[in-house]
Scaffold this active site. Structure first.
Site, PDB file in Angstrom:
ATOM      1  N   SER A 116      69.258-172.721 -26.298  1.00 49.94           N
ATOM      2  CA  SER A 116      68.559-171.937 -27.321  1.00 49.94           C
ATOM      3  C   SER A 116      69.580-171.396 -28.296  1.00 49.94           C
ATOM      4  O   SER A 116      70.748-171.173 -27.927  1.00 49.94           O
ATOM      5  CB  SER A 116      67.802-170.774 -26.661  1.00 49.94           C
ATOM      6  OG  SER A 116      67.371-169.828 -27.622  1.00 49.94           O
TER       7      SER A 116
ATOM      8  N   TYR B 152      67.035-163.721 -21.008  1.00 47.08           N
ATOM      9  CA  TYR B 152      66.803-165.079 -21.507  1.00 47.08           C
ATOM     10  C   TYR B 152      68.073-165.637 -22.146  1.00 47.08           C
ATOM     11  O   TYR B 152      68.473-166.778 -21.866  1.00 47.08           O
ATOM     12  CB  TYR B 152      65.658-165.053 -22.511  1.00 47.08           C
ATOM     13  CG  TYR B 152      65.345-166.391 -23.148  1.00 47.08           C
ATOM     14  CD1 TYR B 152      64.656-167.372 -22.439  1.00 47.08           C
ATOM     15  CD2 TYR B 152      65.733-166.676 -24.462  1.00 47.08           C
ATOM     16  CE1 TYR B 152      64.361-168.596 -23.020  1.00 47.08           C
ATOM     17  CE2 TYR B 152      65.444-167.893 -25.048  1.00 47.08           C
ATOM     18  CZ  TYR B 152      64.759-168.852 -24.321  1.00 47.08           C
ATOM     19  OH  TYR B 152      64.478-170.070 -24.904  1.00 47.08           O
TER      20      TYR B 152
END
Length: 272
Positions: A145, A158
């Site tokens: 990401s 995350y």
């Protein structure tokens, strides 16, 4: 890598980036096995891919829970190998997110993110290495990401898991150098997928969405050229990465200005 005739296993391949990647690889003549949690969504994805001419096997699997994770991963891999007769490309795409202040995110959600975003890709890759090596030209594609490159508030767990996946891929690439297996790491930005549906942050907060198809096209190009990484977000993302490296306090100040609005916008962002 010449893609025609290759065989790929894509986790989280029934929707979002995974499904778009399956479509793009199928168009290149790659045989597919895709995993996903929802039987209905899986059936729809398989039907759509087959209508487009792809050879595809759907495998319903959920790696979000600790119980039976190893058995689930091994079963999914075994099903893929049985269906395709081998494996050339593993795409670790399945992911999960829960945004919010760290002290307000439950332990269950934190562990689920670590399980789906980091532990499962590592374990599945380990299990798949013999098959990837046997093909003589294997590749592992890890979908990290943009938050694995530049951490953002309210995504601490995350971002940590996705950064861990990126460094796992880098280390593994060096470990496997010269052994016929390449590792590619992909850093998508905000992408218009079901995973992002509950995120209300827009471009003014740094969440400019692009299509899953655009990300998938970049992934396929990265596989074909055996790139080390694919970073989405264009010049704006590149500038932010450079500034984060050279003057991280400037990024701190930028997020401080946005923090109250960002917290409100991502409060309900959850996909686990």
């Amino acid at each position: 890598m010449l893609l025609s005739g290759k065989r790929a296993l894509i986790t989280g391949g029934s929707s979002g980036i995974g499904f778009a990647a399956a479509q793009a690889l199928g168009e290149k003549g790659v045989a597919l096995a895709i995993t996903g949690r929802s039987p209905d969504r899986m059936a729809a994805a398989v039907e759509a891919l087959r209508k487009a001419g792809a050879s595809v096997t759907g495998i319903v699997a959920d790696v979000a829970t600790a119980d039976g994770r190893r058995q689930t991963l091994e079963s999914a891999l075994e099903s893929a190998l049985d269906a395709m007769g081998g494996l050339d490309i593993l795409v670790n795409n399945a992911g999960g997110v829960r945004a919010g202040r760290l002290e307000q995110v439950t332990e269950e959600d934190i562990l689920a993110m670590i399980a789906v975003d980091l532990a499962a890709p590592i374990l599945l890759t380990r299990a798949a290495l013999p098959a990837l090596r046997a093909g003589g030209e294997g590749m592992v594609v890890n979908i990290s990401s943009g938050l694995g490159l530049v951490g953002a508030p309210f995504y601490a767990a995350y971002a940590g898991a996705k950064a861990g996946l990126a460094r796992f891929g880098e280390a593994l690439r060096r470990e496997l150098k010269g052994e016929g297996i390449h590792v590619l790491t992909v850093y998508p930005g905000a992408t218009d997928t079901p995973m992002m549906a509950s995120n209300k942050a827009g471009p003014e907060l740094g969440f400019t969405r692009e299509s899953a198809e655009a990300v998938a096209a970049a992934i396929v190009a990265g596989i074909e050229t055996e790139a080390l990484e694919v970073i989405r977000g264009g010049e704006a993302r590149a500038a932010m990465i450079a500034l984060n490296r050279d003057d991280p306090l400037a990024i701190d100040a930028r997020f401080l200005d946005l923090k109250a609005r960002l917290e409100e916008a991502v409060r309900g962002h959850a996909a686990l």
